[in-house]
Design a protein around this motif. Structure first.
Motif, PDB file in Angstrom:
ATOM      1  N   GLY A  31       4.327   6.063  61.137  1.00 55.58           N
ATOM      2  CA  GLY A  31       3.675   4.977  60.426  1.00 55.58           C
ATOM      3  C   GLY A  31       3.978   5.005  58.945  1.00 55.58           C
ATOM      4  O   GLY A  31       4.964   5.573  58.495  1.00 55.58           O
ATOM      5  N   VAL A  32       3.117   4.413  58.157  1.00 50.59           N
ATOM      6  CA  VAL A  32       3.302   4.286  56.715  1.00 50.59           C
ATOM      7  C   VAL A  32       2.913   5.595  56.033  1.00 50.59           C
ATOM      8  O   VAL A  32       1.849   6.152  56.283  1.00 50.59           O
ATOM      9  CB  VAL A  32       2.455   3.110  56.180  1.00 50.59           C
ATOM     10  CG1 VAL A  32       2.473   3.070  54.664  1.00 50.59           C
ATOM     11  CG2 VAL A  32       2.966   1.801  56.754  1.00 50.59           C
ATOM     12  N   GLY A  34       1.453   7.939  53.457  1.00 45.82           N
ATOM     13  CA  GLY A  34       0.374   7.914  52.484  1.00 45.82           C
ATOM     14  C   GLY A  34       0.579   9.036  51.481  1.00 45.82           C
ATOM     15  O   GLY A  34       1.677   9.591  51.376  1.00 45.82           O
ATOM     16  N   GLN A  59      10.542   7.710  56.203  1.00 40.66           N
ATOM     17  CA  GLN A  59       9.595   6.808  56.852  1.00 40.66           C
ATOM     18  C   GLN A  59       9.202   5.690  55.893  1.00 40.66           C
ATOM     19  O   GLN A  59       9.462   5.773  54.691  1.00 40.66           O
ATOM     20  CB  GLN A  59       8.389   7.568  57.393  1.00 40.66           C
ATOM     21  CG  GLN A  59       7.338   7.989  56.417  1.00 40.66           C
ATOM     22  CD  GLN A  59       6.312   8.895  57.064  1.00 40.66           C
ATOM     23  OE1 GLN A  59       6.571  10.084  57.209  1.00 40.66           O
ATOM     24  NE2 GLN A  59       5.168   8.371  57.430  1.00 40.66           N
ATOM     25  N   PRO A  60       8.589   4.645  56.423  1.00 41.43           N
ATOM     26  CA  PRO A  60       8.163   3.536  55.562  1.00 41.43           C
ATOM     27  C   PRO A  60       6.995   3.937  54.660  1.00 41.43           C
ATOM     28  O   PRO A  60       6.259   4.878  54.962  1.00 41.43           O
ATOM     29  CB  PRO A  60       7.738   2.441  56.550  1.00 41.43           C
ATOM     30  CG  PRO A  60       7.619   3.086  57.878  1.00 41.43           C
ATOM     31  CD  PRO A  60       8.326   4.404  57.826  1.00 41.43           C
ATOM     32  N   THR A  61       6.868   3.218  53.552  1.00 39.98           N
ATOM     33  CA  THR A  61       5.715   3.364  52.666  1.00 39.98           C
ATOM     34  C   THR A  61       5.041   2.000  52.568  1.00 39.98           C
ATOM     35  O   THR A  61       5.506   1.027  53.165  1.00 39.98           O
ATOM     36  CB  THR A  61       6.133   3.844  51.262  1.00 39.98           C
ATOM     37  OG1 THR A  61       6.793   2.770  50.588  1.00 39.98           O
ATOM     38  CG2 THR A  61       7.024   5.072  51.325  1.00 39.98           C
ATOM     39  N   ALA A  62       4.001   1.906  51.784  1.00 37.54           N
ATOM     40  CA  ALA A  62       3.301   0.626  51.630  1.00 37.54           C
ATOM     41  C   ALA A  62       4.198  -0.450  51.027  1.00 37.54           C
ATOM     42  O   ALA A  62       4.003  -1.634  51.274  1.00 37.54           O
ATOM     43  CB  ALA A  62       2.057   0.809  50.778  1.00 37.54           C
ATOM     44  N   THR A  63       5.206  -0.056  50.228  1.00 43.42           N
ATOM     45  CA  THR A  63       6.051  -1.048  49.557  1.00 43.42           C
ATOM     46  C   THR A  63       7.521  -0.971  49.939  1.00 43.42           C
ATOM     47  O   THR A  63       8.306  -1.819  49.510  1.00 43.42           O
ATOM     48  CB  THR A  63       5.952  -0.905  48.026  1.00 43.42           C
ATOM     49  OG1 THR A  63       6.401   0.398  47.655  1.00 43.42           O
ATOM     50  CG2 THR A  63       4.524  -1.138  47.550  1.00 43.42           C
ATOM     51  N   ASN A  65      10.584  -0.418  53.062  1.00 42.35           N
ATOM     52  CA  ASN A  65      10.889  -0.368  54.488  1.00 42.35           C
ATOM     53  C   ASN A  65      11.154   1.064  54.918  1.00 42.35           C
ATOM     54  O   ASN A  65      10.812   1.461  56.024  1.00 42.35           O
ATOM     55  CB  ASN A  65      12.109  -1.223  54.813  1.00 42.35           C
ATOM     56  CG  ASN A  65      11.843  -2.700  54.621  1.00 42.35           C
ATOM     57  OD1 ASN A  65      10.708  -3.131  54.470  1.00 42.35           O
ATOM     58  ND2 ASN A  65      12.897  -3.484  54.609  1.00 42.35           N
ATOM     59  N   TRP A 141      16.032   4.534  49.176  1.00 45.20           N
ATOM     60  CA  TRP A 141      15.032   3.637  49.738  1.00 45.20           C
ATOM     61  C   TRP A 141      15.657   2.318  50.139  1.00 45.20           C
ATOM     62  O   TRP A 141      16.706   1.934  49.638  1.00 45.20           O
ATOM     63  CB  TRP A 141      13.910   3.394  48.720  1.00 45.20           C
ATOM     64  CG  TRP A 141      14.411   2.833  47.430  1.00 45.20           C
ATOM     65  CD1 TRP A 141      14.526   1.506  47.091  1.00 45.20           C
ATOM     66  CD2 TRP A 141      14.911   3.558  46.297  1.00 45.20           C
ATOM     67  NE1 TRP A 141      15.057   1.366  45.825  1.00 45.20           N
ATOM     68  CE2 TRP A 141      15.308   2.621  45.318  1.00 45.20           C
ATOM     69  CE3 TRP A 141      15.066   4.907  46.012  1.00 45.20           C
ATOM     70  CZ2 TRP A 141      15.833   2.993  44.085  1.00 45.20           C
ATOM     71  CZ3 TRP A 141      15.599   5.274  44.788  1.00 45.20           C
ATOM     72  CH2 TRP A 141      15.971   4.316  43.843  1.00 45.20           C
ATOM     73  N   SER A 143      14.177  -1.763  50.896  1.00 42.27           N
ATOM     74  CA  SER A 143      13.033  -2.664  50.769  1.00 42.27           C
ATOM     75  C   SER A 143      13.412  -4.006  51.380  1.00 42.27           C
ATOM     76  O   SER A 143      14.535  -4.191  51.862  1.00 42.27           O
ATOM     77  CB  SER A 143      12.649  -2.842  49.297  1.00 42.27           C
ATOM     78  OG  SER A 143      13.650  -3.585  48.634  1.00 42.27           O
TER      79      SER A 143
END
Length: 149
Positions: A31-32, A34, A59-63, A65, A141, A143
């Motif tokens: 998942g995202v 944290g 892995q993905p973060t809140a902002t 991909n 990263w 996005s």
């Protein structure tokens, strides 16, 4: 014959969603990302033909991909790979050693504390020109605005 109510349909949908979520977690979907701390002593160095790599996270973060971080130890006299490009942007932070990096079409020599920014689709490469292993942190990263190719 039983009549299916709206409540029954909602419960069925929630059950399917929960089952899919549990299945994804069981398959290793993290998942995202944290808040996190990555302890150097807990990162395993995996040998490769040019030295070793410690995988930190992918892995993905809140902002983003995807956020991918790893730490490479590059043996003296070797290149990490031939010059190449990729659509994602990338930071390389030199921790130890002396390297030459292809940046903007020219080779530049840098040492500990130096930061290299590899722009999207810009040819880049890195070569350990020192007599000791070079250690560097890679942060890249993707996005929603990262080019597809």
């Amino acid at each position: 014959m039983m009549k299916l109510t709206r409540r029954d349909a909602m419960i069925a949908c929630a059950s399917v969603a929960l089952t899919c979520s549990v299945g994804a977690l069981a398959q290793g979907d993290k998942g995202v990302l944290g808040p996190a701390v990555f302890d150097w002593n807990a990162l395993t160095a995996v040998p490769n033909p040019t030295g070793s790599v410690r995988q930190v996270v992918r892995q993905p973060t809140a902002t983003l991909n995807e956020l991918e971080m790893h730490i490479t130890t590059l043996n003296p006299g070797v290149a990490s790979h031939p010059p190449h490009t990729h659509p994602n942007e990338e930071l390389v932070i030199i921790r130890e050693g002396t390297v030459e990096t292809l940046s903007g079409g020219t080779w530049k020599r840098v040492g500990p504390g130096s930061i290299i920014f590899n722009a999207s689709n810009s040819p880049h490469a890195l070569h350990n020109v020192g007599t000791t292993p070079a250690v560097y942190h890679v942060i890249n990263w993707t996005s929603a605005t990262t080019p597809k190719s």
